[in-house]
Design a protein around this motif. Structure first.
Motif, PDB file in Angstrom:
ATOM      1  N   THR A 173      52.456  29.958  34.462  1.00 41.57           N
ATOM      2  CA  THR A 173      52.795  29.288  33.205  1.00 41.57           C
ATOM      3  C   THR A 173      52.035  29.901  32.036  1.00 41.57           C
ATOM      4  O   THR A 173      52.625  30.257  31.012  1.00 41.57           O
ATOM      5  CB  THR A 173      52.489  27.787  33.297  1.00 41.57           C
ATOM      6  N   HIS A 174      50.715  30.018  32.165  1.00 39.44           N
ATOM      7  CA  HIS A 174      49.885  30.524  31.068  1.00 39.44           C
ATOM      8  C   HIS A 174      49.262  31.862  31.473  1.00 39.44           C
ATOM      9  O   HIS A 174      48.476  31.920  32.422  1.00 39.44           O
ATOM     10  CB  HIS A 174      48.765  29.539  30.712  1.00 39.44           C
ATOM     11  N   GLY A 175      49.618  32.917  30.785  1.00 41.05           N
ATOM     12  CA  GLY A 175      49.042  34.230  31.059  1.00 41.05           C
ATOM     13  C   GLY A 175      48.021  34.594  30.003  1.00 41.05           C
ATOM     14  O   GLY A 175      48.361  35.172  28.956  1.00 41.05           O
ATOM     15  N   VAL A 176      46.765  34.263  30.239  1.00 43.40           N
ATOM     16  CA  VAL A 176      45.705  34.553  29.262  1.00 43.40           C
ATOM     17  C   VAL A 176      45.315  36.028  29.323  1.00 43.40           C
ATOM     18  O   VAL A 176      45.166  36.698  28.292  1.00 43.40           O
ATOM     19  CB  VAL A 176      44.485  33.643  29.507  1.00 43.40           C
ATOM     20  N   PHE A 177      45.100  36.540  30.517  1.00 39.78           N
ATOM     21  CA  PHE A 177      44.807  37.961  30.759  1.00 39.78           C
ATOM     22  C   PHE A 177      43.592  38.437  29.952  1.00 39.78           C
ATOM     23  O   PHE A 177      43.690  39.311  29.093  1.00 39.78           O
ATOM     24  CB  PHE A 177      46.018  38.835  30.435  1.00 39.78           C
ATOM     25  N   SER A 178      42.468  37.837  30.208  1.00 33.67           N
ATOM     26  CA  SER A 178      41.237  38.238  29.524  1.00 33.67           C
ATOM     27  C   SER A 178      40.529  39.338  30.315  1.00 33.67           C
ATOM     28  O   SER A 178      40.765  39.514  31.521  1.00 33.67           O
ATOM     29  CB  SER A 178      40.304  37.035  29.364  1.00 33.67           C
ATOM     30  N   GLY A 179      39.652  40.060  29.633  1.00 35.86           N
ATOM     31  CA  GLY A 179      38.894  41.116  30.288  1.00 35.86           C
ATOM     32  C   GLY A 179      39.807  42.245  30.756  1.00 35.86           C
ATOM     33  O   GLY A 179      40.687  42.714  30.026  1.00 35.86           O
ATOM     34  N   ASP A 180      39.582  42.681  31.990  1.00 31.69           N
ATOM     35  CA  ASP A 180      40.374  43.776  32.561  1.00 31.69           C
ATOM     36  C   ASP A 180      41.503  43.252  33.448  1.00 31.69           C
ATOM     37  O   ASP A 180      41.872  43.880  34.433  1.00 31.69           O
ATOM     38  CB  ASP A 180      39.473  44.715  33.359  1.00 31.69           C
ATOM     39  N   ALA A 181      42.067  42.098  33.093  1.00 30.80           N
ATOM     40  CA  ALA A 181      43.103  41.481  33.922  1.00 30.80           C
ATOM     41  C   ALA A 181      44.356  42.352  33.984  1.00 30.80           C
ATOM     42  O   ALA A 181      44.958  42.499  35.057  1.00 30.80           O
ATOM     43  CB  ALA A 181      43.444  40.092  33.382  1.00 30.80           C
ATOM     44  N   ILE A 182      44.770  42.940  32.860  1.00 31.01           N
ATOM     45  CA  ILE A 182      45.979  43.759  32.856  1.00 31.01           C
ATOM     46  C   ILE A 182      45.812  44.982  33.754  1.00 31.01           C
ATOM     47  O   ILE A 182      46.708  45.334  34.536  1.00 31.01           O
ATOM     48  CB  ILE A 182      46.319  44.178  31.414  1.00 31.01           C
ATOM     49  N   GLN A 183      44.667  45.625  33.659  1.00 28.33           N
ATOM     50  CA  GLN A 183      44.421  46.786  34.523  1.00 28.33           C
ATOM     51  C   GLN A 183      44.397  46.371  35.984  1.00 28.33           C
ATOM     52  O   GLN A 183      44.911  47.096  36.859  1.00 28.33           O
ATOM     53  CB  GLN A 183      43.099  47.443  34.132  1.00 28.33           C
ATOM     54  N   ARG A 184      43.837  45.217  36.276  1.00 27.81           N
ATOM     55  CA  ARG A 184      43.787  44.747  37.662  1.00 27.81           C
ATOM     56  C   ARG A 184      45.194  44.464  38.196  1.00 27.81           C
ATOM     57  O   ARG A 184      45.489  44.739  39.364  1.00 27.81           O
ATOM     58  CB  ARG A 184      42.909  43.499  37.736  1.00 27.81           C
ATOM     59  N   ILE A 185      46.055  43.922  37.352  1.00 24.61           N
ATOM     60  CA  ILE A 185      47.427  43.632  37.781  1.00 24.61           C
ATOM     61  C   ILE A 185      48.212  44.927  37.993  1.00 24.61           C
ATOM     62  O   ILE A 185      48.990  45.057  38.950  1.00 24.61           O
ATOM     63  CB  ILE A 185      48.118  42.722  36.750  1.00 24.61           C
ATOM     64  N   ASN A 186      48.012  45.903  37.123  1.00 17.49           N
ATOM     65  CA  ASN A 186      48.716  47.176  37.277  1.00 17.49           C
ATOM     66  C   ASN A 186      48.379  47.865  38.589  1.00 17.49           C
ATOM     67  O   ASN A 186      49.217  48.552  39.183  1.00 17.49           O
ATOM     68  CB  ASN A 186      48.389  48.102  36.106  1.00 17.49           C
ATOM     69  N   LEU A 187      47.152  47.671  39.067  1.00 21.21           N
ATOM     70  CA  LEU A 187      46.713  48.307  40.308  1.00 21.21           C
ATOM     71  C   LEU A 187      46.896  47.418  41.527  1.00 21.21           C
ATOM     72  O   LEU A 187      46.544  47.815  42.628  1.00 21.21           O
ATOM     73  CB  LEU A 187      45.237  48.709  40.192  1.00 21.21           C
ATOM     74  N   SER A 188      47.427  46.225  41.339  1.00 19.66           N
ATOM     75  CA  SER A 188      47.500  45.255  42.427  1.00 19.66           C
ATOM     76  C   SER A 188      48.791  45.436  43.224  1.00 19.66           C
ATOM     77  O   SER A 188      49.648  46.272  42.910  1.00 19.66           O
ATOM     78  CB  SER A 188      47.429  43.833  41.865  1.00 19.66           C
ATOM     79  N   ALA A 189      48.934  44.584  44.245  1.00 24.10           N
ATOM     80  CA  ALA A 189      50.123  44.592  45.101  1.00 24.10           C
ATOM     81  C   ALA A 189      51.249  43.743  44.541  1.00 24.10           C
ATOM     82  O   ALA A 189      52.274  43.567  45.205  1.00 24.10           O
ATOM     83  CB  ALA A 189      49.754  44.102  46.502  1.00 24.10           C
ATOM     84  N   ILE A 190      51.086  43.200  43.344  1.00 27.57           N
ATOM     85  CA  ILE A 190      52.130  42.378  42.727  1.00 27.57           C
ATOM     86  C   ILE A 190      53.246  43.284  42.220  1.00 27.57           C
ATOM     87  O   ILE A 190      52.990  44.253  41.494  1.00 27.57           O
ATOM     88  CB  ILE A 190      51.544  41.536  41.575  1.00 27.57           C
ATOM     89  N   ASP A 191      54.474  42.958  42.586  1.00 23.77           N
ATOM     90  CA  ASP A 191      55.627  43.742  42.133  1.00 23.77           C
ATOM     91  C   ASP A 191      56.141  43.280  40.777  1.00 23.77           C
ATOM     92  O   ASP A 191      56.607  44.085  39.973  1.00 23.77           O
ATOM     93  CB  ASP A 191      56.750  43.659  43.169  1.00 23.77           C
ATOM     94  N   LYS A 192      56.078  41.985  40.521  1.00 20.33           N
ATOM     95  CA  LYS A 192      56.556  41.440  39.253  1.00 20.33           C
ATOM     96  C   LYS A 192      55.764  40.179  38.947  1.00 20.33           C
ATOM     97  O   LYS A 192      55.604  39.319  39.808  1.00 20.33           O
ATOM     98  CB  LYS A 192      58.044  41.114  39.325  1.00 20.33           C
ATOM     99  N   ILE A 193      55.260  40.076  37.704  1.00 23.95           N
ATOM    100  CA  ILE A 193      54.539  38.884  37.274  1.00 23.95           C
ATOM    101  C   ILE A 193      55.258  38.308  36.066  1.00 23.95           C
ATOM    102  O   ILE A 193      55.606  39.032  35.123  1.00 23.95           O
ATOM    103  CB  ILE A 193      53.055  39.199  36.954  1.00 23.95           C
TER     104      ILE A 193
END
Length: 440
Positions: free
Chosen positions: A373-393
């Protein structure tokens, strides 16, 4: 066109404010919201609000403290301007996670029950929460404890140094045992004073380790932690807010902190609609909650869509397993060769959601979606998601997502402005809000 209504927006999310006004067919009211050189916020309402129904839209992302102060000042300015009613609309409510039990950096609670204390003397979280006959209220001191004797014993035991020197009845005693009052700079005790009165200590003497250990707080008690969530509710009320509207509160009981009407809107219809329209064969997928706290939220979607449910249990106790990085997370359910959909209300640093996706991939999940629901994405959250196993957020635009979308190709954004626009219209006309969510 809705009449006799004023829509004001803060600096946190002007795009969402403009989108809500376009749906309602209203212009965004003029205001001056800036800062002085010293850093203090300045607010001036340039349109008349006398006798009007005022809605102030301010989200909690970004500079949370500045946005909160701006909101309080705008509410106060509208009340001073004789507004009929002032409603604070907060898509992301600030400090909504503060009522949680705090944890330290290692993930363990700040206070843990002692292992050497008998279990029948304690409840799950503290020294007996409900006193009963025959059960002491505290495991530290009971009614039969002689505090003066305990203090005197602790002080006398601590008065001996490593060379064997010590104090005996206020006199200096050497290794030979002979007392030498001439070498003792302290005067002899006066008549009527006990040995406890002659010692130079108090109950707060931090120089005496024995006394410090004597008065040390017993494990099992939660440390006093400021719960700013209640304070924020009081601030909005004292500023003059007559009504508060939020989206997907992290803790639903937060509504009880308010003495004024508080509506908690739900982002579940948007997430369900996305699952039905964008995930092929969604009934064969599995709804997964990344932690136990969001289990009820995830099961509501799973039951509504007739899907299976799985849970990731986050084990916070110390573990000796060192060969697996996900040793502190345990999956309950079967996700092998299936599409997994992670459901959560808020992503801040994205640590929990990315670890959950990694665990699902280890359990042979084919595709991993994350609906937030709420995507704050503070710090290095975006970089962590790009390198993660998540296909779509997938997140909503409760906070600005333009910069996040430029940096993350996995990110999709759902628009929540129609939900807030309809809620504002219904509140203004006195209609029911719950009808919005009777979608099952």
């Amino acid at each position: 066109m809705v009449r006799n209504i004023v829509i004001l927006g803060g600096n946190s999310h002007p795009i969402l404010t403009e989108s809500i006004c376009n749906i309602l067919g209203l212009p965004v009211s003029n205001r001056i919201l800036s800062k002085f050189s010293v850093g203090e916020s300045r607010c001036e309402i340039q349109d008349s609000v006398r006798g009007k129904d005022v809605f102030i839209i301010q989200s909690g992302g970004g500079s949370v403290n500045d946005h909160l102060v701006e909101l309080c000042i705008m509410i106060s300015a509208c009340k001073i301007g004789s507004a009929k009613r002032v409603t604070a609309v907060l898509p992301l409510f600030p400090y909504s996670r503060q009522p949680d039990l705090p944890y330290n950096k290692s993930g363990a609670p700040l206070s843990k029950p002692p292992t050497e204390v008998p279990k029948d003397k304690y409840t799950f979280e503290s020294v007996p929460a409900t006193p009963a006959p025959g059960i002491d209220k505290s495991a530290g001191f009971n009614q039969d404890t002689d505090m003066s004797r305990l203090m005197r014993t602790s002080s006398l035991n601590n008065g001996t140094n490593g060379n064997g020197h010590g104090l005996t009845n206020g006199n200096f005693r050497t290794n030979g045992g002979a007392s030498s009052s001439a070498m003792d700079p302290t005067p002899p005790p006066r008549p009527g004073l006990t040995a406890m009165h002659t010692q130079s200590f108090t109950t707060h003497d931090l120089q005496n380790p024995a006394l410090v250990s004597t008065f040390k707080a017993k494990p099992g008690y939660k440390r006093w932690v400021a719960q700013a969530g209640t304070l924020v509710a009081d601030l909005l009320t004292c500023a003059g807010a007559d009504h508060v509207v939020a989206l997907d509160l992290h803790d639903p009981q937060y509504q009880g902190f308010f003495d004024i009407p508080m509506d908690n809107l739900y982002g579940r219809p948007l997430l369900q609609r996305y699952i039905q329209q964008n995930i092929p064969d969604y009934r064969d997928a599995v709804i997964v909650s990344p932690d136990a706290g969001g289990a009820k939220r995830a099961t509501a979607i799973a039951d509504s869509l007739g899907m299976d449910f799985a849970l990731i249990h986050k084990e916070r106790r110390p573990t000796r397993i060192t060969d697996r990085q996900n040793a502190t997370m345990m999956l309950v359910g079967n996700v092998a060769h299936r599409v997994c959909i992670l459901i959560d209300d808020l992503v801040d640093t994205a640590n929990t959601i990315t670890r959950a996706a990694k665990l699902l991939r280890k359990e042979r999940a084919t595709t991993v979606y994350a609906l937030i629901t709420h995507g704050v994405f503070s710090g290095d959250a975006i970089q962590r998601i790009n390198l993660s196993a998540i296909d779509k957020i997938v997140v909503t635009n409760s906070v600005p997502q333009d910069e996040h979308r430029k940096r993350c190709h996995k990110l999709d954004v759902l628009d929540i402005s129609p939900v807030f626009a309809e809620a504002i219209r219904r509140i203004h006309h006195g209609e029911s809000i719950s009808v919005l969510f009777q979608h099952d």
